[in-house]
Design a protein around this motif. Structure first.
Motif, PDB file in Angstrom:
ATOM      1  N   HIS A 182     -14.795  79.829  37.499  1.00  0.00           N
ATOM      2  CA  HIS A 182     -13.846  78.764  37.813  1.00  0.00           C
ATOM      3  C   HIS A 182     -13.927  78.296  39.274  1.00  0.00           C
ATOM      4  N   ALA A 183     -14.894  78.809  40.022  1.00  0.00           N
ATOM      5  CA  ALA A 183     -15.011  78.432  41.430  1.00  0.00           C
ATOM      6  C   ALA A 183     -15.819  77.154  41.581  1.00  0.00           C
TER       7      ALA A 183
ATOM      8  N   ARG B 120     -14.597  76.578  49.307  1.00  0.00           N
ATOM      9  CA  ARG B 120     -14.471  76.948  47.896  1.00  0.00           C
ATOM     10  C   ARG B 120     -13.019  77.000  47.436  1.00  0.00           C
ATOM     11  N   TYR B 121     -12.801  76.457  46.230  1.00  0.00           N
ATOM     12  CA  TYR B 121     -11.511  76.536  45.551  1.00  0.00           C
ATOM     13  C   TYR B 121     -11.759  76.987  44.111  1.00  0.00           C
ATOM     14  N   TYR B 122     -10.722  77.562  43.511  1.00  0.00           N
ATOM     15  CA  TYR B 122     -10.764  77.953  42.108  1.00  0.00           C
ATOM     16  C   TYR B 122      -9.893  77.017  41.285  1.00  0.00           C
TER      17      TYR B 122
ATOM     18  N   ASP C 189      -5.175  73.757  42.142  1.00  0.00           N
ATOM     19  CA  ASP C 189      -6.327  74.547  42.562  1.00  0.00           C
ATOM     20  C   ASP C 189      -5.886  75.642  43.534  1.00  0.00           C
TER      21      ASP C 189
ATOM     22  N   SER D 291      -9.968  79.862  47.764  1.00  0.00           N
ATOM     23  CA  SER D 291     -10.634  81.151  47.598  1.00  0.00           C
ATOM     24  C   SER D 291     -10.368  82.059  48.797  1.00  0.00           C
TER      25      SER D 291
ATOM     26  N   THR E 253     -12.263  87.611  38.189  1.00  0.00           N
ATOM     27  CA  THR E 253     -11.459  86.690  38.983  1.00  0.00           C
ATOM     28  C   THR E 253     -10.024  87.185  39.071  1.00  0.00           C
TER      29      THR E 253
ATOM     30  N   THR F 269     -12.783  86.800  43.723  1.00  0.00           N
ATOM     31  CA  THR F 269     -13.537  87.574  42.738  1.00  0.00           C
ATOM     32  C   THR F 269     -13.759  88.987  43.257  1.00  0.00           C
TER      33      THR F 269
END
Length: 281
Positions: free
Chosen positions: A6-7, A14-16, A24, A27, A141, A152
């Protein structure tokens, strides 16, 4: 950097994506990269990489100083960035191979990553780890929706480190390096582990959700080509409070304007200003 399901990478890092459709989630590594100053380690390393290249190629460089100074300067300035990218790529491959090893999946032929995987094998054997019995999760995650972040976890593993060799659940993060000693860690590693440790939930491969397991110990498993070391890290509530401070800094920086209008004196226009020189009296 590995690529969890989901990243996604954005212009802010980076966002999930939240599979439930919520906002969102930034990360954990994005927070640390944005809000933690790493220059004290990276600047000397960059200088070392550059100096070693110059000394190893001094004859060619001396020739090019006379024939291609501009191109030579550009190449030398890029050396540390290229070295960092190569190290990151190797780290990603080591992480992927480690995940495959823990899952019992085939590992691609990669002579450069193979020595690091061999050190993982040696570490697992030294603790008599049964991959079917002692592994709780790998590359899973972790979410903290209330605080708005995700990350993660490399490995959740039961090890006999408690009193009378009682099994304790460890949260372990792999770190690989071609140059650093196996027992060396950075302070921000503690922030990363604390952020993951105190998440609210974890996502299973089918996107179903479970509460975050109760982690008892946290550590960095340093994998080197010829050595390894598990370094326990004090990722308690105090470290999580520190991470939350970095999280707030990251949020502010990610929405802050990149420029602001200048304050003009009365009567000045906002157009291009003509530069004037004050004459001596």
């Amino acid at each position: 950097m590995t690529n969890p399901k989901h990243a996604r990478d954005t212009e802010r890092g980076r966002y999930y994506s939240d599979p439930t459709g919520g906002p969102d989630l930034v990360s954990v590594t994005n927070v640390i990269d944005t809000a933690v100053n790493k220059s004290m380690a990276l600047v000397p390393w960059g200088v070392k990489v550059t100096v070693e290249h110059v000394l190893d190629n001094v004859v060619d460089i001396a020739r090019r100083v006379l024939t291609d100074r501009t191109g030579l300067t550009k190449e030398i300035k890029a050396l540390h960035r290229e070295a960092k990218e190569r190290a990151a790529d190797l780290g990603d491959r080591v992480h992927s191979a480690a995940e495959a090893r823990v899952l019992g999946a085939p590992i691609p032929d990669d002579p450069e990553a193979a020595p690091y995987v061999a050190q993982l094998d040696a570490w697992l054997a030294s603790w008599d780890v049964d991959l079917n019995e002692h592994v709780e999760a790998t590359e899973i995650t972790c979410l903290h929706r209330r605080l708005g972040y995700a990350g993660t976890a490399d490995l959740m593993l039961w090890l006999p480190t408690g009193p009378a060799r009682r099994l304790e659940l460890w949260l372990i993060d792999y770190k690989s390096s071609a140059t650093r000693p196996a027992k060396s860690v950075y302070p921000e590693n503690t922030l990363q582990l604390a952020a993951l440790r105190y998440c609210e939930s974890v996502l299973l491969p089918d996107d179903t959700e479970e509460p975050m397991p109760a982690i008892e110990r946290t550590g960095v498993l340093n994998l080197r080509a010829k050595s390894h070391a598990l370094v326990p890290m004090p990722a308690g509530r105090d470290a999580h409070r520190a991470f939350r401070g970095a999280l707030e800094t990251t949020r502010w920086l990610h929405v802050a304007p990149s420029s602001y209008p200048a304050l003009l004196a009365p009567g000045q226009s906002a157009g291009p200003q003509r530069r004037t020189t004050r004459k001596a009296a």
